[in-house]
Design a protein around this motif. Structure first.
Motif, PDB file in Angstrom:
ATOM      1  N   HIS A 108      -2.559 -27.948 -35.062  1.00  0.00           N
ATOM      2  CA  HIS A 108      -2.374 -29.225 -35.753  1.00  0.00           C
ATOM      3  C   HIS A 108      -3.278 -30.278 -35.131  1.00  0.00           C
ATOM      4  CE1 HIS A 108       0.910 -28.111 -33.023  1.00  0.00           C
ATOM      5  NE2 HIS A 108       0.852 -29.335 -32.546  1.00  0.00           N
ATOM      6  N   PRO A 109      -3.818 -31.170 -35.938  1.00  0.00           N
ATOM      7  CA  PRO A 109      -4.870 -32.083 -35.473  1.00  0.00           C
ATOM      8  C   PRO A 109      -4.330 -33.224 -34.635  1.00  0.00           C
ATOM      9  CG  PRO A 109      -4.358 -32.534 -37.759  1.00  0.00           C
ATOM     10  CD  PRO A 109      -3.566 -31.315 -37.391  1.00  0.00           C
ATOM     11  N   VAL A 110      -5.233 -33.789 -33.831  1.00  0.00           N
ATOM     12  CA  VAL A 110      -4.899 -35.006 -33.097  1.00  0.00           C
ATOM     13  C   VAL A 110      -4.857 -36.179 -34.070  1.00  0.00           C
ATOM     14  CG1 VAL A 110      -5.811 -34.200 -30.911  1.00  0.00           C
ATOM     15  CG2 VAL A 110      -7.329 -35.416 -32.500  1.00  0.00           C
ATOM     16  N   VAL A 111      -4.219 -37.260 -33.638  1.00  0.00           N
ATOM     17  CA  VAL A 111      -4.037 -38.421 -34.509  1.00  0.00           C
ATOM     18  C   VAL A 111      -5.382 -39.034 -34.898  1.00  0.00           C
ATOM     19  CG1 VAL A 111      -3.080 -40.754 -34.633  1.00  0.00           C
ATOM     20  CG2 VAL A 111      -1.738 -38.898 -33.601  1.00  0.00           C
ATOM     21  N   SER A 112      -6.311 -39.109 -33.946  1.00  0.00           N
ATOM     22  CA  SER A 112      -7.612 -39.736 -34.197  1.00  0.00           C
ATOM     23  C   SER A 112      -8.711 -38.824 -33.665  1.00  0.00           C
ATOM     24  CB  SER A 112      -7.688 -41.113 -33.534  1.00  0.00           C
ATOM     25  OG  SER A 112      -8.956 -41.704 -33.720  1.00  0.00           O
ATOM     26  N   PRO A 113      -9.195 -37.867 -34.460  1.00  0.00           N
ATOM     27  CA  PRO A 113     -10.149 -36.896 -33.946  1.00  0.00           C
ATOM     28  C   PRO A 113     -11.525 -37.470 -33.648  1.00  0.00           C
ATOM     29  CG  PRO A 113      -9.762 -36.560 -36.296  1.00  0.00           C
ATOM     30  CD  PRO A 113      -8.759 -37.560 -35.830  1.00  0.00           C
ATOM     31  N   ALA A 114     -11.880 -38.607 -34.238  1.00  0.00           N
ATOM     32  CA  ALA A 114     -13.237 -39.131 -34.089  1.00  0.00           C
ATOM     33  C   ALA A 114     -13.393 -40.093 -32.922  1.00  0.00           C
ATOM     34  CB  ALA A 114     -13.685 -39.818 -35.377  1.00  0.00           C
ATOM     35  N   ARG A 172       4.007 -46.548  -8.172  1.00  0.00           N
ATOM     36  CA  ARG A 172       3.348 -45.400  -8.779  1.00  0.00           C
ATOM     37  C   ARG A 172       4.338 -44.385  -9.351  1.00  0.00           C
ATOM     38  NH1 ARG A 172      -1.897 -44.214  -8.116  1.00  0.00           N
ATOM     39  NH2 ARG A 172      -3.160 -45.793  -7.060  1.00  0.00           N
ATOM     40  N   VAL A 173       3.856 -43.677 -10.376  1.00  0.00           N
ATOM     41  CA  VAL A 173       4.548 -42.523 -10.942  1.00  0.00           C
ATOM     42  C   VAL A 173       3.485 -41.468 -11.243  1.00  0.00           C
ATOM     43  CG1 VAL A 173       6.447 -43.853 -11.965  1.00  0.00           C
ATOM     44  CG2 VAL A 173       4.352 -43.430 -13.295  1.00  0.00           C
ATOM     45  N   THR A 174       3.910 -40.309 -11.678  1.00  0.00           N
ATOM     46  CA  THR A 174       2.971 -39.305 -12.169  1.00  0.00           C
ATOM     47  C   THR A 174       2.724 -39.557 -13.653  1.00  0.00           C
ATOM     48  OG1 THR A 174       3.704 -37.680 -10.556  1.00  0.00           O
ATOM     49  CG2 THR A 174       2.567 -36.839 -12.490  1.00  0.00           C
ATOM     50  N   GLY A 175       1.451 -39.543 -14.050  1.00  0.00           N
ATOM     51  CA  GLY A 175       1.103 -39.820 -15.437  1.00  0.00           C
ATOM     52  C   GLY A 175      -0.004 -38.912 -15.936  1.00  0.00           C
ATOM     53  N   HIS A 176      -0.271 -39.030 -17.216  1.00  0.00           N
ATOM     54  CA  HIS A 176      -1.322 -38.239 -17.854  1.00  0.00           C
ATOM     55  C   HIS A 176      -2.705 -38.737 -17.453  1.00  0.00           C
ATOM     56  CE1 HIS A 176      -4.063 -37.194 -21.237  1.00  0.00           C
ATOM     57  NE2 HIS A 176      -3.391 -36.064 -21.251  1.00  0.00           N
ATOM     58  N   GLY A 177      -2.885 -40.056 -17.400  1.00  0.00           N
ATOM     59  CA  GLY A 177      -4.131 -40.642 -16.916  1.00  0.00           C
ATOM     60  C   GLY A 177      -5.193 -40.859 -17.973  1.00  0.00           C
ATOM     61  N   LEU A 184      -3.494 -36.992 -28.554  1.00  0.00           N
ATOM     62  CA  LEU A 184      -2.125 -36.853 -29.037  1.00  0.00           C
ATOM     63  C   LEU A 184      -2.149 -36.307 -30.459  1.00  0.00           C
ATOM     64  CD1 LEU A 184      -0.732 -40.331 -27.896  1.00  0.00           C
ATOM     65  CD2 LEU A 184      -0.202 -38.116 -26.836  1.00  0.00           C
ATOM     66  N   THR A 185      -1.427 -35.234 -30.699  1.00  0.00           N
ATOM     67  CA  THR A 185      -1.323 -34.739 -32.067  1.00  0.00           C
ATOM     68  C   THR A 185      -0.199 -35.474 -32.783  1.00  0.00           C
ATOM     69  OG1 THR A 185       0.281 -32.986 -31.594  1.00  0.00           O
ATOM     70  CG2 THR A 185      -2.070 -32.461 -31.290  1.00  0.00           C
ATOM     71  N   MET A 192      -2.718 -33.478 -25.230  1.00  0.00           N
ATOM     72  CA  MET A 192      -3.901 -32.687 -24.925  1.00  0.00           C
ATOM     73  C   MET A 192      -4.590 -33.193 -23.651  1.00  0.00           C
ATOM     74  SD  MET A 192      -3.719 -30.854 -27.742  1.00  0.00           S
ATOM     75  CE  MET A 192      -5.285 -30.099 -28.092  1.00  0.00           C
ATOM     76  N   ASP A 193      -5.524 -32.384 -23.149  1.00  0.00           N
ATOM     77  CA  ASP A 193      -6.486 -32.758 -22.104  1.00  0.00           C
ATOM     78  C   ASP A 193      -5.816 -33.245 -20.824  1.00  0.00           C
ATOM     79  OD1 ASP A 193      -8.723 -33.267 -20.682  1.00  0.00           O
ATOM     80  OD2 ASP A 193      -9.515 -34.828 -21.983  1.00  0.00           O
ATOM     81  N   TRP A 194      -5.446 -32.297 -19.967  1.00  0.00           N
ATOM     82  CA  TRP A 194      -4.704 -32.601 -18.750  1.00  0.00           C
ATOM     83  C   TRP A 194      -5.593 -32.605 -17.512  1.00  0.00           C
ATOM     84  CZ3 TRP A 194       0.347 -34.087 -18.394  1.00  0.00           C
ATOM     85  CH2 TRP A 194       1.034 -34.121 -19.621  1.00  0.00           C
TER      86      TRP A 194
END
Length: 281
Positions: A108-114, A172-177, A184-185, A192-194
């Motif tokens: 399934h696609p990401v919200v904003s692929p471009a 601080r916390v742990t985050g995606h960054g 985001l799909t 995505m992309d970790w």
């Protein structure tokens, strides 16, 4: 979303992608998906897989430890939906280090692929927002030794790009960054992309997503509403400012010209001071 900056980069990265496919014994399918400045190249691979290759100059390359980046994300609880890692390989050639990751292909696609920025309201459901909030809440408690957004960088960059000093104390916390709309799909949510996950200032992820939403005021307002418990705190304000500072640094490199004024407006709203014009690099 991106394209390689020149033919030499394109040829080198396509050769590296083919090398990764050979080492991992998979067949790749075009088209390629490119990362910023040709740093990464990805495509479908085999049945149900996605092959991503990242290049780093040898003089800046470091050993990717098992708890860092995409391999380290395998230790995050399964309730945080993300592509899973199946194999990885590293090699060096002609002054470059290459990390190849064979991941689950997300159909399934990401919200904003471009672009990372949001241009139109995607009409996300209440359930989608609740799931994102819960995923970031779970992620916040995951132990990590990696400082994704560095305190030293904040101390150097806040005066330069925001016109204020960084605080002495950073919660601080742990985050995606790297939480933006190209990572985001839609329904169902997958993050995505970790590559960059790790320790971030409280509010950094939500602040970054809000900044990338500024062209769509209704969605920006929804981000503020959903993450008011974070962004509405003193620590969350610092985290949001760190996100804005990072984007203003990108503006100085010639990126995000269409939202630069909105980013500066948001920073001024938080600090009461207009950020200096980012120095061009």
């Amino acid at each position: 979303m991106y394209s390689p900056p020149d033919d030499a980069t394109q040829d080198r990265m396509q050769a590296a992608h083919a090398e990764a496919a050979n080492r991992l014994a998979v067949t790749i399918s075009r088209p390629y998906a490119w990362g910023w400045n040709g740093r990464t190249i990805s495509s479908r691979a085999g049945t149900g897989h996605w092959l991503r290759v990242e290049a780093t100059p040898d003089d800046r390359a470091t050993v990717r430890l098992p708890h860092e980046g995409i391999p380290g994300a395998e230790h995050i609880p399964d309730s945080v939906r993300r592509p899973r890692l199946h194999a990885t390989v590293r090699w060096a050639k002609d002054g470059w280090a290459y990390d190849a990751d064979l991941l689950t292909h997300i159909p399934h696609p990401v919200v904003s692929p471009a672009t990372p920025e949001l241009h139109t309201d995607p009409g996300l459901t209440d359930g989608w927002w609740a799931e994102l909030h819960q995923a970031l809440h779970v992620l916040a408690g995951v132990p990590t030794q990696r400082e994704s957004v560095r305190t030293l960088w904040m101390r150097r960059s806040f005066p330069l790009f925001l016109g204020i000093d960084a605080p002495d104390r950073i919660e601080r916390v742990t985050g995606h960054g790297d939480l933006h709309w190209a990572n985001l799909t839609g329904n169902p949510l997958t993050i995505m992309d970790w590559e960059r996950w790790g320790s971030v200032p409280v509010g950094f992820d939500a602040g970054l997503l809000h900044a990338y939403s500024l062209r769509v005021p209704a969605v920006a307002a929804r981000v503020r509403e959903e993450f008011a418990d974070v962004l509405g705190t003193p620590g969350g304000r610092i985290g949001e400012l760190a996100a804005l500072c990072e984007l203003l640094q990108s503006v100085a490199r010639g990126e995000y010209a269409d939202i630069a004024a909105a980013i500066m407006d948001r920073a001024e709203a938080l600090t009461g001071r207009r950020p200096p014009l980012p120095p061009q690099r």
